[in-house]
Structure formats: C-alpha cells, structure tokens
Scaffold this motif. Structure first.
Motif, mmCIF file in Angstrom:
data_model
loop_
_atom_site.group_PDB
_atom_site.id
_atom_site.type_symbol
_atom_site.label_atom_id
_atom_site.label_comp_id
_atom_site.label_asym_id
_atom_site.label_seq_id
_atom_site.Cartn_x
_atom_site.Cartn_y
_atom_site.Cartn_z
ATOM 1 N N ASP A 52 -3.357 2.918 2.518
ATOM 2 C CA ASP A 52 -2.577 4.742 2.165
ATOM 3 C C ASP A 52 -0.870 4.297 2.197
ATOM 4 O O ASP A 52 -0.476 5.139 2.219
ATOM 5 C CB ASP A 52 -2.841 4.842 3.738
ATOM 6 N N ALA A 57 5.124 9.448 0.713
ATOM 7 C CA ALA A 57 5.120 10.307 1.730
ATOM 8 C C ALA A 57 5.171 11.880 1.458
ATOM 9 O O ALA A 57 3.809 13.091 1.829
ATOM 10 C CB ALA A 57 6.276 10.976 2.637
ATOM 11 N N THR A 58 5.480 12.358 0.134
ATOM 12 C CA THR A 58 5.248 13.192 -0.444
ATOM 13 C C THR A 58 3.846 13.671 -1.416
ATOM 14 O O THR A 58 3.263 14.794 -1.844
ATOM 15 C CB THR A 58 6.610 13.417 -1.691
ATOM 16 N N LEU A 59 3.179 12.754 -1.433
ATOM 17 C CA LEU A 59 1.379 12.343 -2.008
ATOM 18 C C LEU A 59 0.965 12.736 -0.839
ATOM 19 O O LEU A 59 0.371 12.171 -0.434
ATOM 20 C CB LEU A 59 1.580 10.947 -2.947
ATOM 21 N N THR A 60 0.332 14.202 -1.193
ATOM 22 C CA THR A 60 0.183 14.626 -0.268
ATOM 23 C C THR A 60 -1.427 15.468 -0.743
ATOM 24 O O THR A 60 -2.691 15.522 0.179
ATOM 25 C CB THR A 60 0.262 15.985 0.732
ATOM 26 N N HIS A 61 -1.655 15.202 -2.059
ATOM 27 C CA HIS A 61 -2.502 15.516 -2.399
ATOM 28 C C HIS A 61 -3.903 14.553 -2.900
ATOM 29 O O HIS A 61 -3.833 13.761 -3.246
ATOM 30 C CB HIS A 61 -2.497 15.661 -3.902
ATOM 31 N N GLU A 62 -4.751 15.137 -2.062
ATOM 32 C CA GLU A 62 -6.538 13.997 -0.896
ATOM 33 C C GLU A 62 -7.289 13.302 -2.363
ATOM 34 O O GLU A 62 -6.736 12.188 -2.805
ATOM 35 C CB GLU A 62 -6.842 14.598 -0.418
ATOM 36 N N ARG A 65 -5.011 10.324 -4.079
ATOM 37 C CA ARG A 65 -5.127 9.240 -2.973
ATOM 38 C C ARG A 65 -5.830 8.806 -3.494
ATOM 39 O O ARG A 65 -5.944 7.252 -3.202
ATOM 40 C CB ARG A 65 -4.389 10.427 -1.206
ATOM 41 N N THR A 90 7.570 8.133 -6.467
ATOM 42 C CA THR A 90 7.436 9.648 -6.768
ATOM 43 C C THR A 90 8.202 9.188 -8.075
ATOM 44 O O THR A 90 8.590 8.325 -8.583
ATOM 45 C CB THR A 90 8.180 10.338 -5.984
#
Length: 96
Positions: A52, A57-62, A65, A90
């Motif tokens: 993690d 921080a902008t990678l929010t698509h679970e 991830r 990014t």
C-alpha cells in the motif's frame, strides 16, 4: 487452450472474451488473469508485488490496487522497467 497453461502471447486470444464477458469479472477489472501467470512467464523472482505504501495517493481504484498487490508487474519488460527503489509513479509523473 486451458487457462492454467496460458502464456502472455495468448492474451490476444482473450480479447473476444472480454468483449462478450463485459465488466462482470471476479476481480472487478476488464480481464481476470490466472493467479500465477506472471510468475510463470517471467519467473517468481522477476515479478514485483506492491504494498500500500508504494501506491500514489491518487490510485484509489481498489481492483487495480489489489492486482498490483497480488499479481504484481514484471520488473523488466520490453515496454518498461520498474524502479523498485521509489513508490509507483502516476502516469503524469512517469512521463515527466
């Protein structure tokens, strides 16, 4: 062709499956890959799995991830080479 013996070159054959199957995959991504596909193609020691703290921080698509944590990416490929000493950039940071 069975999913257990599929190589990366066979992924092009799956394009039709993603069109017909649509977005209803177990992973939540456009295509589900066999769990050990990258390990089999590149070698287990050549696949980098992220934690993690490696994600921007902008990678929010679970689902993305989870893919990067569980499946990983090959450290070296003809199209890219991962710098494993820094957090995952990014696309904007990568191309800057």
């Amino acid at each position: 062709m069975t999913m257990g013996t599929m190589g990366l070159t066979d992924l092009n054959d799956l394009t039709d499956l993603t069109v017909t199957a649509g977005p209803a995959t177990l992973s939540g991504l456009a295509l589900d890959l066999p769990a050990l596909l990258l390990d089999e193609e590149f070698g287990q020691s050549k696949v980098w799995r992220f934690e993690d703290f490696d994600f921007p921080a902008t990678l929010t698509h679970e689902p993305t991830r989870r893919f990067l944590r569980d499946m990983g990416l090959p450290e070296e490929h003809a199209l890219f080479q991962l710098d494993t000493d820094i957090p995952l950039p990014t696309l904007a940071e990568y191309y800057a």
